[in-house]
Design an enzyme around this catalytic site. Structure first.
Site, short mmCIF file in Angstrom:
data_model
loop_
_atom_site.label_atom_id
_atom_site.label_comp_id
_atom_site.label_asym_id
_atom_site.label_seq_id
_atom_site.Cartn_x
_atom_site.Cartn_y
_atom_site.Cartn_z
N ARG A 106 11.05 82.80 16.99
CA ARG A 106 11.23 81.44 18.09
C ARG A 106 12.04 80.53 17.12
O ARG A 106 11.44 80.17 16.18
CB ARG A 106 9.79 81.12 18.41
CG ARG A 106 9.96 79.91 19.09
CD ARG A 106 8.64 79.15 19.64
NE ARG A 106 8.38 79.73 20.82
CZ ARG A 106 7.66 79.15 21.76
NH1 ARG A 106 7.14 78.17 21.83
NH2 ARG A 106 7.54 80.07 22.89
N HIS A 133 13.96 83.44 27.14
CA HIS A 133 12.66 83.44 26.66
C HIS A 133 12.13 84.69 27.52
O HIS A 133 11.30 84.71 28.42
CB HIS A 133 11.60 82.39 27.21
CG HIS A 133 10.43 82.13 26.69
ND1 HIS A 133 9.95 82.96 25.51
CD2 HIS A 133 9.44 81.17 26.91
CE1 HIS A 133 8.74 82.65 25.49
NE2 HIS A 133 8.30 81.46 26.11
N GLN A 136 8.27 85.89 28.04
CA GLN A 136 7.51 85.07 29.00
C GLN A 136 7.75 85.74 30.62
O GLN A 136 6.82 85.81 31.52
CB GLN A 136 8.08 83.46 29.21
CG GLN A 136 7.54 82.75 30.36
CD GLN A 136 5.87 82.17 30.03
OE1 GLN A 136 5.60 81.90 28.95
NE2 GLN A 136 5.15 82.49 31.00
N ASP A 229 9.34 74.37 35.12
CA ASP A 229 9.17 74.23 33.62
C ASP A 229 9.40 72.84 33.13
O ASP A 229 9.91 72.10 34.07
CB ASP A 229 10.14 75.30 33.13
CG ASP A 229 10.16 75.36 31.48
OD1 ASP A 229 9.30 74.77 30.78
OD2 ASP A 229 11.29 75.48 31.01
N CYS A 270 5.39 78.27 32.90
CA CYS A 270 5.01 78.75 31.52
C CYS A 270 4.32 78.04 30.68
O CYS A 270 3.83 78.90 29.77
CB CYS A 270 6.70 79.18 30.98
SG CYS A 270 7.56 77.74 30.76
N ARG A 315 0.70 86.53 28.93
CA ARG A 315 1.60 86.66 27.76
C ARG A 315 1.05 87.52 26.89
O ARG A 315 1.90 88.44 26.08
CB ARG A 315 1.59 85.08 26.99
CG ARG A 315 2.30 83.93 27.80
CD ARG A 315 3.50 84.28 28.27
NE ARG A 315 4.43 84.71 27.32
CZ ARG A 315 4.68 83.80 26.17
NH1 ARG A 315 4.45 82.55 26.30
NH2 ARG A 315 5.73 84.45 25.29
N1 NVA Z 1 11.89 75.37 28.46
C1 NVA Z 1 10.98 75.19 27.51
C2 NVA Z 1 9.90 76.49 27.64
C3 NVA Z 1 8.56 76.46 26.88
C4 NVA Z 1 7.96 77.61 26.86
C5 NVA Z 1 11.31 74.92 26.14
O1 NVA Z 1 12.28 75.43 25.56
O2 NVA Z 1 10.51 73.96 25.84
N1 CP Z 2 5.01 79.78 27.36
C1 CP Z 2 5.03 79.54 26.00
O1 CP Z 2 6.00 79.89 25.32
O2 CP Z 2 4.33 78.76 25.57
P1 CP Z 2 4.22 78.12 23.95
O3 CP Z 2 5.24 77.37 23.76
O4 CP Z 2 2.85 77.47 23.81
O5 CP Z 2 4.30 79.47 23.17
#
Ligand code: NVA
Ligand code: CP
Length: 330
Positions: A106, A133, A136, A229, A270, A315
């Site tokens: 990540r 992502h 998800q 989101d 999410c 998840r």
């Molecule tokens: N769009 C958000 C998703 C978090 C799960 C981010 O990248 O912060």
């Molecule tokens: N939805 C999601 O990816 O959550 P986290 O950022 O907590 O991993």
């Protein structure tokens, strides 16, 4: 032809056929039922999994860890490696690939996860980048299958918000593959790239999907699911004021829910979500901009329509499916 994803990376859903995504969803349903019935498995016994995190996480990290433990494997959580600082992605991948059976990443750049995949020699899973992502999306589609009494290819799905972020992109890809009616609902400045939309419309010709891009909130009419989101993704924290101005008319609130004219519609997110002022960021936004919530109001978030915690649970089941399919003792 039976589906096998043995040895495959999981970098973006673009790389998967509808049949392969169907296989991962079916496996997720099965693994969820197995966990619910109290059966511990050994599908990852003897497997070592490395979790690399450049960005914060609650769900993704714990989902990978619990999923691995549930099936008898081991994990290393790696946040302070030399990667990118004193050592290239390529060299890091070549080292980790000798220790581990699978690697999750990540972070910021999609090129990093692609670089790991190019050189690790073991499956690499994308746990979120600026662009995509994909794990998800499996959780989201599993949740839709649990809550909407229709097959995915009959579902009208609206993503309201920053439709060019990792979630907007990945949901559109997943929807195109699974033949859904997808609506990206956003102001024009936040529409997904024309290139990606065109690519998905090509796929839609094969799958029967509809890919609609709109800035009109009335396009939620008939929606089975409204998804949103955060307005400001990780790494874009300098953009709060701009995003609030761009997206305030696209907040998911009870007016938007009513516009669906569907009493059974579900609300999806999410997570994490800014639905109140009880977090450090929520408080700051309240002080600076006078908002009690951003992308979703607290009443929608807590309403009977909301399935957000089922998505969060899913998840784990879907990430387990991705690992079991690619490195498991099947
Ligand atoms: N769009 C958000 C998703 C978090 C799960 C981010 O990248 O912060
Ligand atoms: N939805 C999601 O990816 O959550 P986290 O950022 O907590 O991993």
């Amino acid at each position: 032809m039976p589906v096998s994803l043995k040895g495959r990376h999981f970098i973006t859903l673009k790389d998967f056929t509808p049949q392969e995504i169907r296989y991962l969803l079916d496996l997720s349903h099965d693994l969820k039922a197995k966990k619910r019935s109290g059966v511990r498995g050994d599908l990852l016994a003897g497997k070592n999994v490395c979790l690399i995190f450049e960005k914060s996480s609650t769900r993704t990290r714990t989902a990978f860890e619990v999923a691995t433990f549930d099936e008898g494997g081991n994990v290393t959580f790696l946040t302070n490696s030399q990667m990118g600082k004193k050592e290239t992605i390529e060299d890091t991948a070549k080292v980790l690939g000798r220790f581990y059976d699978g690697i999750e990443f990540r972070g910021f750049k999609q090129e990093t996860v692609e670089g790991l995949a190019a050189h690790a020699g073991v499956p690499v899973w994308n746990g979120l980048t600026d662009l995509y992502h994909p794990t998800q999306i499996l959780a989201d589609f599993l949740t839709i299958e649990e809550h909407v009494a229709k097959p995915l290819n009959k579902v009208k799905f609206v993503f309201a918000g920053d439709a060019r972020n990792n979630m907007g992109n990945s949901l559109m890809i997943g929807a195109a593959k699974m033949g859904m009616h997808f609506v990206a609902l956003a102001p024009k400045e936040l529409w997904p790239s024309e290139e990606l939309v065109e690519e998905m419309r090509e796929i839609a010709k094969e799958t029967g999907a509809i890919i609609e891009i709109s800035d009109d909130v009335n396009s939620v009419k008939g929606a089975d699911a409204i998804y949103t989101d955060v307005w400001v993704s990780m790494g874009e924290e300098h953009l709060f004021e701009e995003r609030i101005n761009q997206l305030k008319d696209y907040q998911v609130n009870m007016d938007m829910v009513k516009k669906t004219e569907n009493p059974d519609m579900i609300f999806m997110h999410c997570l994490p979500a800014f639905h109140d002022t009880l977090t450090a960021v929520g408080m700051e936004v309240k002080e600076k901009y006078g908002l009690d919530a951003m992308e979703v109001t607290d009443d929608v978030f807590r309403s009977k329509h909301s399935v957000v915690f089922d998505e969060a649970e899913n998840r784990m089941h879907t990430i387990k499916a991705v690992m079991v399919a690619s490195i498991g003792n099947l």
